[in-house]
Scaffold this motif. Structure first.
Motif, short mmCIF file in Angstrom:
data_model
loop_
_atom_site.label_atom_id
_atom_site.label_comp_id
_atom_site.label_asym_id
_atom_site.label_seq_id
_atom_site.Cartn_x
_atom_site.Cartn_y
_atom_site.Cartn_z
N TYR A 147 -9.85 -1.70 6.45
CA TYR A 147 -11.02 -2.58 6.33
C TYR A 147 -11.42 -3.11 7.70
CZ TYR A 147 -14.01 -6.28 4.38
OH TYR A 147 -15.07 -7.10 4.06
N ASP A 158 -6.52 3.63 -3.10
CA ASP A 158 -7.61 2.65 -3.17
C ASP A 158 -8.05 2.44 -4.62
OD1 ASP A 158 -8.64 0.99 -1.25
OD2 ASP A 158 -9.91 2.50 -0.32
N CYS A 159 -8.16 3.52 -5.37
CA CYS A 159 -8.65 3.40 -6.74
C CYS A 159 -7.62 2.77 -7.67
CB CYS A 159 -9.11 4.77 -7.25
SG CYS A 159 -10.59 5.36 -6.39
N THR A 185 -12.69 -1.02 0.80
CA THR A 185 -11.32 -0.53 0.75
C THR A 185 -10.38 -1.71 0.58
OG1 THR A 185 -9.54 0.66 1.89
CG2 THR A 185 -11.12 -0.52 3.27
N TYR A 186 -9.28 -1.49 -0.14
CA TYR A 186 -8.29 -2.53 -0.37
C TYR A 186 -7.17 -2.50 0.68
CZ TYR A 186 -10.42 -3.68 -4.85
OH TYR A 186 -11.29 -4.10 -5.83
N SER A 187 -7.29 -1.61 1.65
CA SER A 187 -6.36 -1.56 2.77
C SER A 187 -6.88 -2.47 3.87
CB SER A 187 -6.22 -0.12 3.30
OG SER A 187 -5.59 -0.11 4.56
N TRP A 242 0.82 -1.22 0.00
CA TRP A 242 0.00 0.00 0.00
C TRP A 242 0.86 1.27 0.00
CZ3 TRP A 242 -5.32 0.88 -0.12
CH2 TRP A 242 -5.73 2.18 0.18
N GLU A 291 -10.45 5.38 2.75
CA GLU A 291 -8.99 5.46 2.74
C GLU A 291 -8.56 6.53 1.74
OE1 GLU A 291 -6.03 5.24 3.43
OE2 GLU A 291 -5.95 3.90 5.15
N ALA A 299 -14.36 0.74 -4.96
CA ALA A 299 -14.04 1.06 -3.58
C ALA A 299 -14.99 2.15 -3.10
CB ALA A 299 -12.59 1.53 -3.46
N TRP A 321 -7.94 8.10 -1.41
CA TRP A 321 -8.71 7.66 -2.56
C TRP A 321 -7.84 7.25 -3.75
CZ3 TRP A 321 -8.55 9.93 -7.34
CH2 TRP A 321 -8.14 11.26 -7.44
#
Length: 370
Positions: free
Chosen positions: A189, A233-234, A183-185, A12, A228, A223, A230
């Motif tokens: 999450y 995440d995007c 969110t991909y975090s 990340w 998070e 997302a 942005w």
């Protein structure tokens, strides 16, 4: 292998640093290229790209017209239940919110379908809270065929299911599934998913893999912008799309970009995205992928939706009600989130036509093949 394996290879903080280190030269190179990759996407969503928004938007509009013409697909969400067994900080349906819960029975579903059909929709998105015991496969086995008999294209946004369950729902009429990672975090999450099955980050992340293997026609990802940072995440959404298209090339894909809206619980966004930045993101997705469908919901204002219409969006919701019984009832319950564009379907269609576009009430796949 699944996208989880790809995700584990992406750090990340490294991704974020890479995006913010992009220069004007990187942006200009991306704009000159006939085909962009994920590094170009980083440049196009970076702060360095903001002065180039006009050029990015012009290229995005041209690519969208070339692939999709002057057509905008319309869909409408049908909320079947606000029961939920998860505690999520950002959602009005969270189990910790003291609201009246409701699940539509078959007679109530029929009333909702009649109200929706009266507005001319033929592309419907079924939505529920995540409660697999009371709103799970047994409920879907009855509801999906009944609803599909009245609409040409049926999508769902419900709790993640197993591959075999998706395959069964496909035989009952399911065409598409929207499943947003939020969110991909993983640490973030965990901060926002406090109880319930939705706490399982990796099971949710693997859902598009299960969908594609089950042969679902279209998969929607995205997302929740604001949980998070942005841009980072995007980028993970773009990376997810890239993986899915390379791995499951027969499936169609769509991306949504919901910004955090007011809801019961009052969570404030961690990362605030301006309107100009949302335009930048939409256009960057289009420059990365000329084929992907880009969907804009009624979370956004009528003015914003009308103005961004020519730049890359291919589908829109209209006249949305985000609670069970919202179309047929006079006294709806609490919404999942606040709607910003409250116009009727006819008014949105009129605004689209005034800007030189044709409204498609069915899904692209069926509209073009029928």
């Amino acid at each position: 292998m699944s996208f989880v394996d790809v995700w584990k290879q992406l750090d990340w903080d490294d991704v974020r640093l890479s995006i913010y280190s992009k220069t004007a030269g990187d942006v200009e190179r991306a704009l000159r290229k006939p085909k962009r990759d994920l590094e170009d996407f980083k440049a196009l969503i970076s702060p360095a790209a903001e002065p180039y928004l006009e050029q990015i938007a012009q290229q995005s509009a041209a690519l969208t017209r070339k692939r999709f013409g002057h057509t905008i697909s319309f869909y409408v969400p049908l909320y079947l239940s606000n029961l939920c067994a998860n505690a999520c900080t950002y959602c009005g349906f969270s189990m910790e919110n003291r609201i009246k819960r409701r699940t539509l029975d078959m007679a109530e579903i029929e009333r909702e379908c009649d109200a929706i059909k009266a507005m001319n929709f033929d592309n419907i998105l079924l939505v529920t809270g995540e409660h697999e015991r009371k709103v799970g496969m047994e409920y879907f086995r009855e509801a999906v065929p009944a609803i599909k008999s009245q609409f040409s294209y049926l999508a769902m946004e419900v709790q993640p299911l197993d591959q075999e369950e998706y395959a069964e729902l496909k035989t009952l009429g399911l065409d598409a599934v929207m499943v947003y990672q939020e969110t991909y975090s993983a640490p973030t999450y965990a901060e926002h998913h406090l109880r319930g099955n939705k706490m399982d980050f990796e099971y949710r992340l693997e859902t598009p893999d299960r969908l594609a293997r089950a042969g679902i026609d279209k998969i929607g990802i995205g997302a929740l912008i604001g949980l998070e940072e942005w841009r980072t995440d995007c980028f993970f959404v773009a990376s997810h799309l890239d993986y899915l298209e390379r791995t499951y090339w027969q499936t169609r894909y769509s991306i949504s970009f919901p910004r955090l809206r007011p809801c019961e619980g009052g969570l404030q966004p961690k990362s605030v995205m301006s309107d100009r930045q949302l335009v930048q993101l939409i256009c960057a997705y289009r420059l990365l992928n000329p084929e992907v469908e880009l969907s804009l919901s009624t979370r956004e204002s009528s003015e914003f939706r009308d103005n961004v219409l020519p730049l890359g969006v291919t589908s829109m919701s209209a006249a949305s009600k985000t609670q069970p019984g919202g179309y047929a009832d006079d006294e709806p319950e609490l919404e999942q989130f606040a709607i910003s564009d409250e116009r009727s379907a006819a008014d949105v269609a009129s605004a689209v036509k005034q800007r030189g576009f044709e409204v498609v009430w069915k899904d692209w796949h069926h509209a073009y093949s029928g």
